[in-house]
Design an enzyme around this catalytic site. Structure first.
Site, mmCIF file in Angstrom:
data_model
loop_
_atom_site.group_PDB
_atom_site.id
_atom_site.type_symbol
_atom_site.label_atom_id
_atom_site.label_comp_id
_atom_site.label_asym_id
_atom_site.label_seq_id
_atom_site.Cartn_x
_atom_site.Cartn_y
_atom_site.Cartn_z
ATOM 1 N N ASP A 312 3.209 11.077 42.874
ATOM 2 C CA ASP A 312 3.991 11.230 41.645
ATOM 3 C C ASP A 312 4.192 12.712 41.365
ATOM 4 O OD1 ASP A 312 4.444 9.025 39.070
ATOM 5 O OD2 ASP A 312 4.778 11.153 38.706
ATOM 6 N N LYS A 366 15.290 6.706 35.156
ATOM 7 C CA LYS A 366 15.704 5.401 34.638
ATOM 8 C C LYS A 366 16.398 5.451 33.282
ATOM 9 C CE LYS A 366 11.243 4.496 32.436
ATOM 10 N NZ LYS A 366 10.103 3.573 32.314
ATOM 11 N N LYS A 408 20.195 -3.457 35.946
ATOM 12 C CA LYS A 408 21.340 -2.568 35.686
ATOM 13 C C LYS A 408 22.123 -2.254 36.953
ATOM 14 C CE LYS A 408 19.281 -0.494 31.567
ATOM 15 N NZ LYS A 408 18.208 -1.507 31.468
ATOM 16 N N GLU A 541 26.103 2.068 28.329
ATOM 17 C CA GLU A 541 25.271 0.930 27.935
ATOM 18 C C GLU A 541 26.086 -0.365 27.891
ATOM 19 O OE1 GLU A 541 21.670 0.345 24.806
ATOM 20 O OE2 GLU A 541 23.544 1.117 23.982
#
Length: 624
Positions: A312, A366, A408, A541
């Site tokens: 990470d 994200k 998405k 969106e």
């Protein structure tokens, strides 16, 4: 009083008392057998023998190591063993010394020994429970428990052990007809759950505890609405995802959260299949410090891997995850690496040094609105980073590679969704060329993840509102972080290579209703104490998220909650050409040019026209 009695319960004193009780048991056995004529059959030398034998047995027994105020079946078993030993040795004495003794007395004496020795000890347990009950009844906090199962029984037992917490149980409610009017540890089932408002009023209830860990979200919501009265605190036993060993303790009981209202059925994992590809293997999790990545690490740890490698870029989340895993899995070999999937050289170094067998790829940007204004970052991380990691995994011929994708990616209207669909295409294409099994898993929003709507709503409530919702009809799919992570790991076991899995997300949730529930859970009234403002859809969106494209079909797998998307094939040369173009544009291209390149690559991508100016997407050229 209880403390005084406990001081008397010392080994020397107890042995003297027990010897007296053993002798009393002999007298009682003769009286029970012969009534008034017992003296005609009794000889006092019996007492001398039984006393000597009992002193020997009791001294070396474990009876005096027990805390008898907590006596249970295990302590009763210890008493039985001791009395059996005493009577067995007594019979041996009678046989070898040819002492005349009524045989029927032996069985009776065994029972009377258990009665007297056990009775004295269990009397302390009964006295403790009686004193606790009286103390409990004097406390001010009156508790009604919803559910009359194992969880409720554990709660009652714990509350009886700890009267100092100041809770008085007034009873239980349960919808099972077979449980009506029955009792658990002296507390009665007072009726079905529809009586909750009546019982709250009748008994002046201060607190309601929902003790059904397996209850669905809609059921919990109904219980909450029935119980949520003025000055009544509603709490809940955590769900099966949160209870690791199946046991319930008082410190696990907490206030109802919005996640509970959306709770779904427990995920039943096919553990044998998961163990087959995780046990004794080295697992690398990219984005391991994030919400999903960290939970994947926790779930993997349960399957005894040889190593877990956390990769990470965020050192803080990685550090805290490392501490958490080491605390809960002290024998787990854990490697934490700070690095980015954008750095191909770093990835090759990691793979060369640790030789992972399986990769879970959770690293990604994200946040939808942020990627609309910085699409080059979505390209560098979500697309090119996925290419770097997948190519490295293929070069080192690892066993499996699981990409974490999103709903998405279906008919995307934003850069983030388009970039994740491009990542899926990379996985589909590379799978055809190498030994490694590549697959992707799509799911919707996860509750409580970093940047999700619930933490935002909580901050807005803390400030006194208003809560901001982008559209009154907007809906989203939700699942808990443990649920999503478990299904991702299960999908990794099912994959043969090239699949894009989709998870059963249940029914979509209206964000407006979610906001109202969260306000109510905070003890406030929507639109009175706190307003909800509709602010309009954000850039990129959607009003409704999808899990399938119009051209896709679901193919069932052996797991009822996991399906395979029947996606079309991706042309390798087409993909390579467009990835090269995106790589160049990510370094020096404009927002418009990058989005146009994404439209060319992902044919289902339909960006909102107000986000990209002067681009005719239909004819794929700039408009005048």
């Amino acid at each position: 009083m209880l403390e005084y009695l406990l001081k008397l319960y010392k080994k020397p004193r107890l042995i003297i008392i027990d010897l007296f009780l053993v002798n009393l048991a002999v007298f009682s056995s003769f009286i029970l057998r012969f009534d008034e004529s017992w003296l005609l059959h009794f000889e006092f030398n019996y007492l001398v023998a039984i006393t000597i034998i009992s002193l020997f047995v009791l001294y070396f027994s474990s009876l005096y190591n027990k805390m008898w105020q907590y006596a249970s079946m295990s302590e009763l078993y210890s008493i039985f063993k001791a009395t059996l030993a005493i009577n067995t040795l007594f019979v041996i004495y009678l046989y070898f010394f040819r002492v005349s003794f009524p045989r029927s007395i032996i069985a009776i004496n065994l029972m009377t020994d258990i009665f007297f020795l056990g009775g004295m000890r269990f009397a302390l347990r009964l006295l403790k429970d009686f004193l606790n009950r009286n103390q409990n009844n004097k406390s001010k906090n009156r508790v009604l428990i919803i559910g009359a199962g194992d969880a409720a029984e554990m709660i009652i037992r714990e509350m009886q052990k700890h009267p100092e917490i100041g809770k008085r149980i007034i009873g239980l409610v349960d919808d099972d007809p077979a449980k009506q009017a029955l009792e658990i540890h002296g507390y009665k089932v007072l009726g079905k759950t529809k009586k909750i408002p009546q019982l709250i009023e009748e008994y002046d209830v201060d607190e309601v505890i929902i003790a059904i860990p397996s209850a669905e979200g809609k059921t919990i919501k109904r219980f909450y609405e029935l119980s949520n009265k003025k000055n009544v605190k509603v709490e809940i036993v955590p769900g099966v995802y949160e209870i690791l060993k199946g046991d319930v303790s008082l410190n696990q009981i907490r206030e109802v959260k919005v996640e509970d209202l959306l709770r779904r059925d427990q995920v039943d994992l096919i553990s044998s299949e998961i163990s087959a590809y995780l046990e004794a293997k080295t697992i690398l999790v990219s984005g391991g410090g994030g919400s999903i990545g960290s939970e994947i690490c926790r779930q993997i740890a349960k399957f005894n891997p040889e190593q877990i490698i956390i990769l990470d870029i965020n050192e803080n989340t990685t550090y805290f995850l490392e501490r958490d895993l080491k605390e809960n899995y002290p024998n787990l070999e854990l490697i934490s690496i700070i690095g980015s999937i954008r750095d191909k050289n770093k990835l090759e170094k990691v793979f060369n040094e640790y030789s992972p067998d399986v990769v879970f790829h959770a690293a990604a940007h994200k946040h939808v609105p942020l990627m609309e204004t910085s699409p080059e970052e979505a390209v560098k991380n979500n697309i090119l980073g996925t290419r770097n990691l997948s190519q490295t995994a293929a070069d080192f011929e690892i066993d499996r590679f699981v990409l974490i994708s999103t709903d998405k990616a279906v008919n995307p209207t934003n850069v983030m969704g388009a970039s994740k669909r491009a990542a899926e295409m990379i996985i589909q294409t590379i799978n055809k060329q190498v030994k490694t099994k590549f697959m992707a898993v799509r799911f919707g929003n996860v509750l409580g993840s970093q940047g999700s709507v619930i933490p935002l709503f909580k901050k807005q409530i803390a400030k006194g509102g208003p809560l901001t919702v982008t559209h009154k009809d907007i809906t989203r799919y939700f699942m808990t972080i443990p649920e999503a992570s478990q299904l991702v790991i299960q999908a990794g076991a099912l994959g043969k290579g090239g699949e894009v899995f989709v998870l059963d997300m249940g029914e979509p949730v209206k964000i407006m209703e979610l906001a109202e529930d969260l306000i109510a859970l905070s003890g406030l009234t929507p639109y009175e104490d706190i307003d909800i403002d509709v602010i309009g859809l954000r850039p990129g969106e959607k009003l409704y998220e999808e899990l399938l494209c119009d051209t896709e079909d679901n193919i069932a797998t052996e797991h009822e909650r996991i399906f395979i998307n029947n996606l079309g094939a991706v042309n390798q040369q087409f993909l390579a050409k467009h990835l090269q173009r995106l790589e160049s544009l990510a370094k020096k291209g404009t927002v418009n040019e990058i989005i146009l390149a994404l439209v060319d690559l992902v044919d289902t991508y339909q960006p909102r026209r107000d986000n990209v100016k002067k681009v005719d997407f239909k004819n794929n050229k700039k408009s005048s």
